[in-house]
Design a protein around this motif. Structure first.
Motif, PDB file in Angstrom:
ATOM      1  N   THR A  27      34.605  37.497  -3.844  1.00  0.00           N
ATOM      2  CA  THR A  27      33.218  37.503  -4.345  1.00  0.00           C
ATOM      3  C   THR A  27      32.883  36.209  -5.081  1.00  0.00           C
ATOM      4  N   TYR A  28      33.879  35.580  -5.701  1.00  0.00           N
ATOM      5  CA  TYR A  28      33.610  34.372  -6.491  1.00  0.00           C
ATOM      6  C   TYR A  28      33.701  33.098  -5.647  1.00  0.00           C
ATOM      7  N   CYS A  29      34.056  33.236  -4.358  1.00  0.00           N
ATOM      8  CA  CYS A  29      34.282  32.047  -3.521  1.00  0.00           C
ATOM      9  C   CYS A  29      33.338  32.052  -2.319  1.00  0.00           C
ATOM     10  N   LEU A  66      48.325  21.746   0.445  1.00  0.00           N
ATOM     11  CA  LEU A  66      47.636  22.292   1.620  1.00  0.00           C
ATOM     12  C   LEU A  66      46.865  23.529   1.192  1.00  0.00           C
ATOM     13  N   THR A  67      45.626  23.607   1.647  1.00  0.00           N
ATOM     14  CA  THR A  67      44.789  24.702   1.207  1.00  0.00           C
ATOM     15  C   THR A  67      43.774  25.020   2.297  1.00  0.00           C
ATOM     16  N   GLY A  68      42.713  25.735   1.945  1.00  0.00           N
ATOM     17  CA  GLY A  68      41.723  26.080   2.953  1.00  0.00           C
ATOM     18  C   GLY A  68      40.470  26.624   2.273  1.00  0.00           C
ATOM     19  N   GLY A  69      39.791  27.467   2.922  1.00  0.00           N
ATOM     20  CA  GLY A  69      40.121  28.560   3.816  1.00  0.00           C
ATOM     21  C   GLY A  69      41.501  29.118   3.466  1.00  0.00           C
ATOM     22  N   GLU A  70      42.022  29.879   4.377  1.00  0.00           N
ATOM     23  CA  GLU A  70      43.385  30.383   4.163  1.00  0.00           C
ATOM     24  C   GLU A  70      44.342  29.554   5.021  1.00  0.00           C
ATOM     25  N   PRO A  71      45.167  28.700   4.389  1.00  0.00           N
ATOM     26  CA  PRO A  71      45.995  27.779   5.183  1.00  0.00           C
ATOM     27  C   PRO A  71      46.966  28.484   6.130  1.00  0.00           C
ATOM     28  N   LEU A  95      51.454  24.351  -1.436  1.00  0.00           N
ATOM     29  CA  LEU A  95      50.519  25.144  -0.639  1.00  0.00           C
ATOM     30  C   LEU A  95      49.863  26.182  -1.536  1.00  0.00           C
ATOM     31  N   THR A  96      48.549  26.363  -1.377  1.00  0.00           N
ATOM     32  CA  THR A  96      47.852  27.444  -2.087  1.00  0.00           C
ATOM     33  C   THR A  96      47.410  28.460  -1.045  1.00  0.00           C
ATOM     34  N   THR A  97      47.754  29.729  -1.277  1.00  0.00           N
ATOM     35  CA  THR A  97      47.501  30.749  -0.264  1.00  0.00           C
ATOM     36  C   THR A  97      47.052  32.048  -0.906  1.00  0.00           C
ATOM     37  N   ASN A  98      46.359  32.878  -0.136  1.00  0.00           N
ATOM     38  CA  ASN A  98      46.039  34.214  -0.654  1.00  0.00           C
ATOM     39  C   ASN A  98      47.212  35.168  -0.468  1.00  0.00           C
ATOM     40  N   VAL A 119      50.059  31.305  -5.258  1.00  0.00           N
ATOM     41  CA  VAL A 119      49.475  32.487  -4.625  1.00  0.00           C
ATOM     42  C   VAL A 119      48.340  32.993  -5.519  1.00  0.00           C
ATOM     43  N   SER A 120      47.196  33.246  -4.914  1.00  0.00           N
ATOM     44  CA  SER A 120      46.031  33.697  -5.689  1.00  0.00           C
ATOM     45  C   SER A 120      46.042  35.215  -5.806  1.00  0.00           C
ATOM     46  N   ILE A 121      46.127  35.702  -7.027  1.00  0.00           N
ATOM     47  CA  ILE A 121      46.095  37.160  -7.273  1.00  0.00           C
ATOM     48  C   ILE A 121      45.261  37.391  -8.532  1.00  0.00           C
ATOM     49  N   ILE A 158      51.074  31.859  -9.840  1.00  0.00           N
ATOM     50  CA  ILE A 158      50.007  32.808  -9.501  1.00  0.00           C
ATOM     51  C   ILE A 158      48.711  32.267 -10.091  1.00  0.00           C
ATOM     52  N   ASN A 159      47.699  32.111  -9.245  1.00  0.00           N
ATOM     53  CA  ASN A 159      46.365  31.673  -9.701  1.00  0.00           C
ATOM     54  C   ASN A 159      45.490  32.905  -9.892  1.00  0.00           C
ATOM     55  N   ALA A 160      44.887  33.041 -11.054  1.00  0.00           N
ATOM     56  CA  ALA A 160      43.986  34.173 -11.281  1.00  0.00           C
ATOM     57  C   ALA A 160      42.665  33.661 -11.842  1.00  0.00           C
ATOM     58  N   VAL A 161      41.596  33.910 -11.102  1.00  0.00           N
ATOM     59  CA  VAL A 161      40.246  33.577 -11.592  1.00  0.00           C
ATOM     60  C   VAL A 161      39.771  34.762 -12.426  1.00  0.00           C
ATOM     61  N   ILE A 162      39.378  34.504 -13.656  1.00  0.00           N
ATOM     62  CA  ILE A 162      38.941  35.602 -14.524  1.00  0.00           C
ATOM     63  C   ILE A 162      37.415  35.589 -14.651  1.00  0.00           C
ATOM     64  N   TYR A 190      36.069  30.818 -14.119  1.00  0.00           N
ATOM     65  CA  TYR A 190      35.177  31.018 -12.982  1.00  0.00           C
ATOM     66  C   TYR A 190      34.224  29.810 -12.873  1.00  0.00           C
ATOM     67  N   MET A 191      34.279  29.130 -11.727  1.00  0.00           N
ATOM     68  CA  MET A 191      33.514  27.877 -11.565  1.00  0.00           C
ATOM     69  C   MET A 191      32.342  28.069 -10.603  1.00  0.00           C
ATOM     70  N   ASP A 192      31.377  27.161 -10.701  1.00  0.00           N
ATOM     71  CA  ASP A 192      30.198  27.200  -9.818  1.00  0.00           C
ATOM     72  C   ASP A 192      30.468  26.397  -8.552  1.00  0.00           C
ATOM     73  N   VAL A 193      31.558  26.731  -7.878  1.00  0.00           N
ATOM     74  CA  VAL A 193      31.847  26.038  -6.616  1.00  0.00           C
ATOM     75  C   VAL A 193      30.878  26.529  -5.538  1.00  0.00           C
ATOM     76  N   GLY A 194      30.541  25.686  -4.593  1.00  0.00           N
ATOM     77  CA  GLY A 194      29.669  26.080  -3.482  1.00  0.00           C
ATOM     78  C   GLY A 194      28.326  26.594  -3.954  1.00  0.00           C
ATOM     79  N   GLU A 332      30.706  24.174   0.434  1.00  0.00           N
ATOM     80  CA  GLU A 332      31.349  25.436   0.058  1.00  0.00           C
ATOM     81  C   GLU A 332      32.845  25.228  -0.168  1.00  0.00           C
ATOM     82  N   MET A 333      33.379  25.943  -1.139  1.00  0.00           N
ATOM     83  CA  MET A 333      34.819  25.867  -1.453  1.00  0.00           C
ATOM     84  C   MET A 333      35.670  26.173  -0.217  1.00  0.00           C
ATOM     85  N   ILE A 334      35.208  27.118   0.594  1.00  0.00           N
ATOM     86  CA  ILE A 334      35.976  27.538   1.771  1.00  0.00           C
ATOM     87  C   ILE A 334      36.110  26.384   2.787  1.00  0.00           C
TER      88      ILE A 334
HETATM   89  N1  SAM Z   1      42.834  30.962   0.534  1.00  0.00           N
HETATM   90  C1  SAM Z   1      43.695  30.293  -0.400  1.00  0.00           C
HETATM   91  C2  SAM Z   1      43.795  31.081  -1.685  1.00  0.00           C
HETATM   92  O1  SAM Z   1      43.192  32.145  -1.783  1.00  0.00           O
HETATM   93  O2  SAM Z   1      44.509  30.634  -2.579  1.00  0.00           O
HETATM   94  C3  SAM Z   1      43.359  28.845  -0.670  1.00  0.00           C
HETATM   95  C4  SAM Z   1      41.916  28.466  -0.829  1.00  0.00           C
HETATM   96  S1  SAM Z   1      41.148  29.100  -2.313  1.00  0.00           S
HETATM   97  C5  SAM Z   1      39.537  28.403  -2.140  1.00  0.00           C
HETATM   98  C6  SAM Z   1      41.942  28.103  -3.552  1.00  0.00           C
HETATM   99  C7  SAM Z   1      41.782  28.566  -4.961  1.00  0.00           C
HETATM  100  O3  SAM Z   1      40.431  28.423  -5.356  1.00  0.00           O
HETATM  101  C8  SAM Z   1      42.169  30.011  -5.220  1.00  0.00           C
HETATM  102  O4  SAM Z   1      43.155  30.080  -6.222  1.00  0.00           O
HETATM  103  C9  SAM Z   1      40.877  30.613  -5.690  1.00  0.00           C
HETATM  104  O5  SAM Z   1      41.095  31.622  -6.633  1.00  0.00           O
HETATM  105  C10 SAM Z   1      40.144  29.429  -6.292  1.00  0.00           C
HETATM  106  N2  SAM Z   1      38.703  29.640  -6.394  1.00  0.00           N
HETATM  107  C11 SAM Z   1      37.846  29.940  -5.413  1.00  0.00           C
HETATM  108  N3  SAM Z   1      36.589  30.105  -5.889  1.00  0.00           N
HETATM  109  C12 SAM Z   1      36.662  29.886  -7.216  1.00  0.00           C
HETATM  110  C13 SAM Z   1      35.711  29.905  -8.272  1.00  0.00           C
HETATM  111  N4  SAM Z   1      34.435  30.196  -8.060  1.00  0.00           N
HETATM  112  N5  SAM Z   1      36.130  29.609  -9.516  1.00  0.00           N
HETATM  113  C14 SAM Z   1      37.432  29.327  -9.751  1.00  0.00           C
HETATM  114  N6  SAM Z   1      38.377  29.287  -8.794  1.00  0.00           N
HETATM  115  C15 SAM Z   1      38.004  29.576  -7.537  1.00  0.00           C
END
Ligand code: SAM
Length: 338
Positions: A27-29, A66-71, A95-98, A119-121, A158-162, A190-194, A332-334
């Motif tokens: 929802t945040y991406c 390496l990132t993405g999208g989902e790499p 590598l950053t991955t879901n 890993v994003s959780i 572990i990356n966690a967006v709060i 939480y950032m204003d990406v995209g 867009e971030m994606i």
């Molecule tokens: N699909 C992969 C993943 O989920 O890690 C890699 C791409 S994802 C865009 C990379 C990172 O960006 C993730 O850790 C995600 O939580 C973070 N991210 C995406 N949108 C964000 C937002 N609005 N604010 C902060 N971090 C964000």
């Protein structure tokens, strides 16, 4: 050779988006169900990515993410990892991955030369995880996380967006989980990406509040930024139980030390996470531009870089007029790669 931008920031890091496709809709991406993906022929091949990576390294890049999208949605990603990990001068490849494909991929990634992974959780509650990612299965992601650990990928972050009202009650459970299993936790404001995530500043949980929540239970001391220029500021638990980092792009911007360039899946060279456009390297590659010609362009683009978006945003947020995230149409971030 080290190339510096207009504010004397060197080029040290390259984030490569290997695909704009993602199997989650966080929802945040990128929450949209329908999204116009890049046509396959527009995506850089592994050979093109490796060639560009080699050129970026000769301009000072030491670390590639390496990132993405989902790499891991990109087929045979381990082949790219094997090529990149053999490049002279590259000190760090990650590598950053879901995490959703990690259980199947961890062994091949390790064998190809990957050493560490993020890993994003954002939640340890399966239902909330599903609500945030719209399509994700927490059990599958955790299976992947532990598979990566068994393969010896280290450190695993572990990356966690709060986000306020969504998962701000998950800060302490995530800390407990990371400490119990030896993962390094990174909270991200939480950032204003995209443009499509309907960002509002009131939904940010600022770094200060994240730290207060943790400190109330588990006192910490400030360690600082890894190598002075990492996005995260690290804090170590006083009881010796590891550390935690916070990436506070909104409330404590770090543009002045930002050494990161980005390469989109379709070959755009982008100099800021909040950029509106990039330089089309794919066109140059496919027109037969020589290495010398490409190097010249990469160097010139970096030398002209004046991005400091997050500092400008903070100034606007603190001003009487405030900050309107919709004024600027950002990539867009994606597509850009996080
Ligand atoms: N699909 C992969 C993943 O989920 O890690 C890699 C791409 S994802 C865009 C990379 C990172 O960006 C993730 O850790 C995600 O939580 C973070 N991210 C995406 N949108 C964000 C937002 N609005 N604010 C902060 N971090 C964000």
């Amino acid at each position: 050779m080290s190339t510096q931008d207009a504010y004397k920031r060197p080029l040290r890091d390259l984030r490569i988006s290997v695909t704009d496709r993602c199997n989650f809709r966080c929802t945040y991406c990128m929450p949209l169900d329908e999204y116009e993906w890049l046509p396959k022929e527009d995506i850089l091949t592994f050979e093109e990515i490796t060639r560009l990576a080699r050129l970026f390294i000769s301009l000072g890049v030491e670390k590639i993410r390496l990132t993405g999208g989902e790499p891991l949605a990109r087929r045979d990603l381990e082949k790219l990892i094997a090529s990149l990990s053999s490049l002279d001068g590259l000190k760090d490849l990650c590598l950053t991955t879901n995490g959703s494909f990690l259980a199947e991929k961890a062994a091949a990634l390790k064998a190809a030369g990957l050493r560490r992974i993020n890993v994003s959780i954002d939640s340890l509650d399966p239902e909330k995880f599903r609500r945030i990612t719209k399509r994700g299965d927490l059990a599958k992601v955790l299976e992947g996380l532990f598979a990566a650990q068994r393969q010896g990928l280290h450190p695993i972050k572990i990356n966690a967006v709060i986000e306020r009202g969504v998962n701000d009650d998950e800060i302490l459970p995530l800390v407990a989980f990371a400490r119990e299993h030896g993962f390094v936790l990174r909270f991200i404001e939480y950032m204003d990406v995209g443009n499509v995530n309907h960002w509002q500043s009131k939904k940010i949980v600022p770094k200060k509040e994240i730290l207060q929540t943790i400190n109330a239970q588990l006192p910490m001391r400030r360690v600082g930024r890894e190598q002075g220029n990492a996005p995260a500021v690290d804090y170590a638990f006083l009881d010796g139980g590891g550390d935690v980092g916070v990436i506070a792009s909104v409330t404590e911007p770090f543009c002045s030390t930002c050494t990161r360039a980005r390469l989109t899946a379709d070959g755009k060279f982008v100099t800021c996470l909040f950029a509106q456009q990039g330089t089309d390297l794919k066109a140059l590659l496919r027109q037969g531009t020589t290495d010398a010609g490409l190097l010249d362009i990469l160097g010139t683009v970096w030398q002209q870089r004046r991005d400091r978006y997050s500092e400008d945003r903070l100034a606007a947020l603190q001003s009487a007029t405030g900050y309107d995230p919709t004024v600027r149409k950002k990539i867009e971030m994606i597509s850009l790669g996080g």
